[in-house]
Design a protein around this motif. Structure first.
Motif, PDB file in Angstrom:
ATOM      1  N   LYS A 129      35.796  69.780  13.528  1.00 41.78           N
ATOM      2  CA  LYS A 129      35.366  69.272  12.227  1.00 41.78           C
ATOM      3  C   LYS A 129      36.463  68.439  11.549  1.00 41.78           C
ATOM      4  N   ASN A 130      37.699  68.894  11.659  1.00 37.94           N
ATOM      5  CA  ASN A 130      38.808  68.236  10.954  1.00 37.94           C
ATOM      6  C   ASN A 130      39.456  67.105  11.743  1.00 37.94           C
ATOM      7  N   ALA A 131      39.030  66.900  12.984  1.00 36.12           N
ATOM      8  CA  ALA A 131      39.666  65.879  13.820  1.00 36.12           C
ATOM      9  C   ALA A 131      39.205  64.480  13.423  1.00 36.12           C
ATOM     10  N   PRO A 132      40.082  63.489  13.538  1.00 38.51           N
ATOM     11  CA  PRO A 132      39.698  62.104  13.250  1.00 38.51           C
ATOM     12  C   PRO A 132      38.871  61.514  14.382  1.00 38.51           C
ATOM     13  N   THR A 133      38.124  60.473  14.093  1.00 41.81           N
ATOM     14  CA  THR A 133      37.350  59.781  15.131  1.00 41.81           C
ATOM     15  C   THR A 133      38.099  58.557  15.651  1.00 41.81           C
ATOM     16  N   SER A 134      39.342  58.397  15.229  1.00 36.93           N
ATOM     17  CA  SER A 134      40.118  57.208  15.581  1.00 36.93           C
ATOM     18  C   SER A 134      40.796  57.342  16.938  1.00 36.93           C
ATOM     19  N   THR A 135      41.394  56.232  17.397  1.00 37.21           N
ATOM     20  CA  THR A 135      42.154  56.192  18.645  1.00 37.21           C
ATOM     21  C   THR A 135      43.552  56.727  18.400  1.00 37.21           C
ATOM     22  N   GLY A 136      44.041  57.545  19.326  1.00 42.52           N
ATOM     23  CA  GLY A 136      45.399  58.059  19.163  1.00 42.52           C
ATOM     24  C   GLY A 136      45.733  59.137  20.161  1.00 42.52           C
ATOM     25  N   VAL A 137      46.830  59.823  19.872  1.00 44.41           N
ATOM     26  CA  VAL A 137      47.327  60.912  20.716  1.00 44.41           C
ATOM     27  C   VAL A 137      47.206  62.206  19.931  1.00 44.41           C
ATOM     28  N   TYR A 138      46.826  63.287  20.610  1.00 46.96           N
ATOM     29  CA  TYR A 138      46.725  64.583  19.930  1.00 46.96           C
ATOM     30  C   TYR A 138      47.591  65.608  20.655  1.00 46.96           C
ATOM     31  N   TYR A 139      48.068  66.587  19.885  1.00 42.38           N
ATOM     32  CA  TYR A 139      49.001  67.584  20.398  1.00 42.38           C
ATOM     33  C   TYR A 139      48.459  68.974  20.076  1.00 42.38           C
ATOM     34  N   MET A 140      48.305  69.796  21.084  1.00 40.85           N
ATOM     35  CA  MET A 140      47.856  71.165  20.876  1.00 40.85           C
ATOM     36  C   MET A 140      49.068  72.089  20.871  1.00 40.85           C
ATOM     37  N   HIS A 141      49.097  72.996  19.875  1.00 45.47           N
ATOM     38  CA  HIS A 141      50.262  73.854  19.684  1.00 45.47           C
ATOM     39  C   HIS A 141      49.905  75.330  19.803  1.00 45.47           C
ATOM     40  N   ARG A 142      50.903  76.107  20.234  1.00 45.84           N
ATOM     41  CA  ARG A 142      50.837  77.551  20.088  1.00 45.84           C
ATOM     42  C   ARG A 142      51.260  77.921  18.666  1.00 45.84           C
ATOM     43  N   LYS A 143      51.236  79.210  18.358  1.00 43.34           N
ATOM     44  CA  LYS A 143      51.593  79.694  17.020  1.00 43.34           C
ATOM     45  C   LYS A 143      53.006  79.316  16.624  1.00 43.34           C
ATOM     46  N   ASP A 144      53.933  79.306  17.601  1.00 44.62           N
ATOM     47  CA  ASP A 144      55.343  79.007  17.283  1.00 44.62           C
ATOM     48  C   ASP A 144      55.629  77.507  17.215  1.00 44.62           C
ATOM     49  N   GLY A 145      54.587  76.673  17.346  1.00 40.75           N
ATOM     50  CA  GLY A 145      54.767  75.231  17.268  1.00 40.75           C
ATOM     51  C   GLY A 145      54.915  74.548  18.606  1.00 40.75           C
ATOM     52  N   THR A 146      55.127  75.317  19.679  1.00 40.58           N
ATOM     53  CA  THR A 146      55.291  74.737  21.014  1.00 40.58           C
ATOM     54  C   THR A 146      54.071  73.906  21.398  1.00 40.58           C
ATOM     55  N   ILE A 147      54.320  72.726  21.936  1.00 46.28           N
ATOM     56  CA  ILE A 147      53.221  71.864  22.392  1.00 46.28           C
ATOM     57  C   ILE A 147      52.774  72.332  23.776  1.00 46.28           C
ATOM     58  N   ILE A 148      51.489  72.669  23.920  1.00 42.43           N
ATOM     59  CA  ILE A 148      50.987  73.147  25.208  1.00 42.43           C
ATOM     60  C   ILE A 148      50.120  72.104  25.912  1.00 42.43           C
ATOM     61  N   TYR A 149      49.666  71.086  25.163  1.00 39.73           N
ATOM     62  CA  TYR A 149      48.852  70.045  25.788  1.00 39.73           C
ATOM     63  C   TYR A 149      48.950  68.774  24.951  1.00 39.73           C
ATOM     64  N   ILE A 150      49.078  67.630  25.640  1.00 41.45           N
ATOM     65  CA  ILE A 150      49.070  66.325  24.983  1.00 41.45           C
ATOM     66  C   ILE A 150      47.963  65.491  25.620  1.00 41.45           C
ATOM     67  N   GLY A 151      47.162  64.858  24.790  1.00 41.95           N
ATOM     68  CA  GLY A 151      46.086  64.012  25.311  1.00 41.95           C
ATOM     69  C   GLY A 151      45.933  62.761  24.474  1.00 41.95           C
ATOM     70  N   LYS A 152      45.179  61.810  24.969  1.00 38.28           N
ATOM     71  CA  LYS A 152      44.884  60.593  24.216  1.00 38.28           C
ATOM     72  C   LYS A 152      43.381  60.334  24.285  1.00 38.28           C
ATOM     73  N   SER A 153      42.877  59.628  23.290  1.00 39.01           N
ATOM     74  CA  SER A 153      41.454  59.303  23.302  1.00 39.01           C
ATOM     75  C   SER A 153      41.168  58.149  22.349  1.00 39.01           C
ATOM     76  N   LYS A 154      40.109  57.408  22.642  1.00 44.68           N
ATOM     77  CA  LYS A 154      39.636  56.390  21.709  1.00 44.68           C
ATOM     78  C   LYS A 154      38.876  57.036  20.560  1.00 44.68           C
ATOM     79  N   ASN A 155      38.459  58.297  20.747  1.00 43.85           N
ATOM     80  CA  ASN A 155      37.790  59.058  19.692  1.00 43.85           C
ATOM     81  C   ASN A 155      38.253  60.509  19.836  1.00 43.85           C
ATOM     82  N   ILE A 156      39.255  60.889  19.043  1.00 39.29           N
ATOM     83  CA  ILE A 156      39.882  62.208  19.203  1.00 39.29           C
ATOM     84  C   ILE A 156      38.876  63.331  18.969  1.00 39.29           C
ATOM     85  N   LYS A 157      38.022  63.189  17.964  1.00 39.22           N
ATOM     86  CA  LYS A 157      37.026  64.237  17.688  1.00 39.22           C
ATOM     87  C   LYS A 157      36.133  64.481  18.906  1.00 39.22           C
ATOM     88  N   LYS A 158      35.657  63.396  19.513  1.00 35.66           N
ATOM     89  CA  LYS A 158      34.784  63.514  20.680  1.00 35.66           C
ATOM     90  C   LYS A 158      35.518  64.182  21.847  1.00 35.66           C
TER      91      LYS A 158
END
Length: 459
Positions: free
Chosen positions: A191-220
């Motif tokens: 719900k809170n994700a943008p529909t724009s093009t960019g890079v997204y970072y998934m974090h654990r509770k301590d802030g560690t990045i566990i996954y990096i991805g890119k998309s032309k539509n981040i929400k999708k």
């Protein structure tokens, strides 16, 4: 979440200053989601040098609200935010002192854009806000007024987030933001994700990045992650507690950032992209008759490649298109094995290089035309594409045939100026993967324009 602010004061003795104006922009890492600005009656006189500097005088503040009248709004807009300011220690001290006078404890984590800029953009001639943003091509108006300076700090902070390729800012932000330490609520992430093009970072509770991805539509793309039954997706769904985003506008920059940052941060769920992206390359050689031949072969870092491909089928498909577009001979591009003429000759699409009928110099000029179009070896150029906003463009710098980095600039500025280029470009690694991404993208898609640079512009 960040509260980016600027405060103007009366001047005077340490801890006796009063606020004359305040502006706050609530920033979620990509857009401003709330804002507040107001003149403030400091209930004391303004120092004459401050009046000359800001243009704010005692008469202007006579009917302005007093600090206690705006305090509630300041608390609301900064709730669960990290304070960001240019010389944050000063702004935080002034704000804390004002709240102390009201008997209210105002404690926030802070980020200073002076310190961040000194670390991420070293060797600038000055780190004062006015001189720094002008060097970076960031527009600023109403200098030494809270709203103008705060707006410029927002744009500066966006640029610093882009230059923070180690992701220290967002990692620390996640770690210090208690609201992000929640059990996974995947529908809320979508719900809170943008529909724009960019890079997204998934974090654990301590802030560690566990996954990096890119998309032309981040929400999708997040919807795909969180509705998938694949084993890796299920593991990500269990471990992710926060997602941050970095809009790029340009898909090409998103691809380059994703590749670079996966290699730097080594997220546990990005194992595949830590490896090399390409397996085949296109090379050239001159045969015994003097004709330049093209050949698809297994990728080999020891050999000079014109361009690279992910797999053999992609390479073969691209070579058919190249051969057709430039009127080349299928036999000399390795697409048709024959002791005599190639298939294209029989349908009058080849001028007979396969039978030595076409003049060597004429044929080689056509090959050189292709090489000039598809290779940026020894070239100085800018690849201009869409930016994150309507009045912005993205730029990728190629110098001496090497990828140097990317940046963003406002349309009001000329980015072929050496000093502006030097300051806005976020340096990135030039490696075969980056070259593969750039060449492959330019082969398949269109950008706004490619601007050749004279050698003296090189940075």
């Amino acid at each position: 979440m960040y509260a980016i602010l600027d405060i103007e004061t009366t001047g005077g003795k340490y801890n006796e200053e009063g606020i004359t104006e305040i502006a706050i922009y609530k920033f979620d890492g990509q857009t401003v989601v709330d804002q507040f600005s107001s003149l403030v009656n400091p209930e004391r006189s303004i120092q004459p040098f401050v009046v000359n500097l800001t243009g704010i005088n005692n008469e202007m503040l006579r009917n302005a609200p007093k600090f206690y009248e705006v305090a509630k709004r300041i608390i609301e807009i900064t709730e669960d935010c990290i304070l960001v300011a240019h010389n944050a220690q000063f702004d935080n001290r002034i704000l804390t002192t004002e709240f102390d006078r009201l008997g209210y404890s105002f404690e926030k984590e802070t980020l200073c854009t002076v310190e961040l800029a000194q670390k991420l953009i070293p060797d600038m001639p000055s780190y004062s806000l006015g001189k720094l943003v002008r060097s970076l091509g960031i527009p600023i108006s109403d200098r030494h007024r809270a709203q103008g300076d705060a707006k410029a700090t927002v744009e500066l902070f966006k640029l610093l987030l882009n230059k923070d390729i180690e992701k220290e800012i967002i990692t620390n932000s996640v770690r210090t933001d208690p609201k992000k330490h929640l059990e996974p609520k995947l529908l809320d992430f979508i719900k809170n994700a943008p529909t724009s093009t960019g890079v997204y970072y998934m974090h654990r509770k301590d802030g560690t990045i566990i996954y990096i991805g890119k998309s032309k539509n981040i929400k999708k793309r997040l919807t795909q992650h969180f509705t998938s039954d694949k084993r890796k997706s299920k593991k990500i769904q269990l471990e992710v507690t926060s997602i941050t985003y970095e809009p790029t506008g340009s898909e090409l920059i998103a691809l380059l950032k994703e590749s670079e940052e996966i290699k730097r941060n080594k997220p546990i769920f990005n194992r595949a992209l830590r490896k090399t992206l390409y397996n085949y390359q296109l090379s050239s050689f001159t045969d015994e008759h003097g004709y330049i031949n093209l050949k698809v072969e297994k990728a080999d870092g020891r050999k000079k490649a014109i361009t690279t491909f992910t797999n053999y089928q992609q390479a073969k498909s691209a070579l058919f298109k190249i051969t057709e577009q430039h009127g080349l001979c299928q036999k000399l591009t390795g697409l048709h094995t024959s002791e005599s003429s190639c298939f294209s000759y029989s349908i009058k699409e080849c001028d007979g290089a396969c039978l030595l009928e076409e003049d060597v110099e004429t044929y080689n000029k056509k090959v050189d035309s292709f090489l000039n179009d598809h290779s940026y070896e020894n070239k100085h150029q800018l690849i201009i594409d869409r930016g994150r906003e309507v009045d912005e463009r993205s730029v990728i710098l190629i110098e001496n045939g090497q990828y140097k980095g990317y940046g963003f600039y406002n349309l009001n500025f000329q980015i072929n100026n050496t000093e502006v280029l030097k300051s806005i470009i976020t340096p990135m690694q030039n490696n075969r993967d980056a070259q593969h991404i750039i060449q492959g993208y330019l082969r398949r898609k269109r950008v706004f324009k490619i601007v050749p640079l004279p050698k003296e512009t090189a940075i």
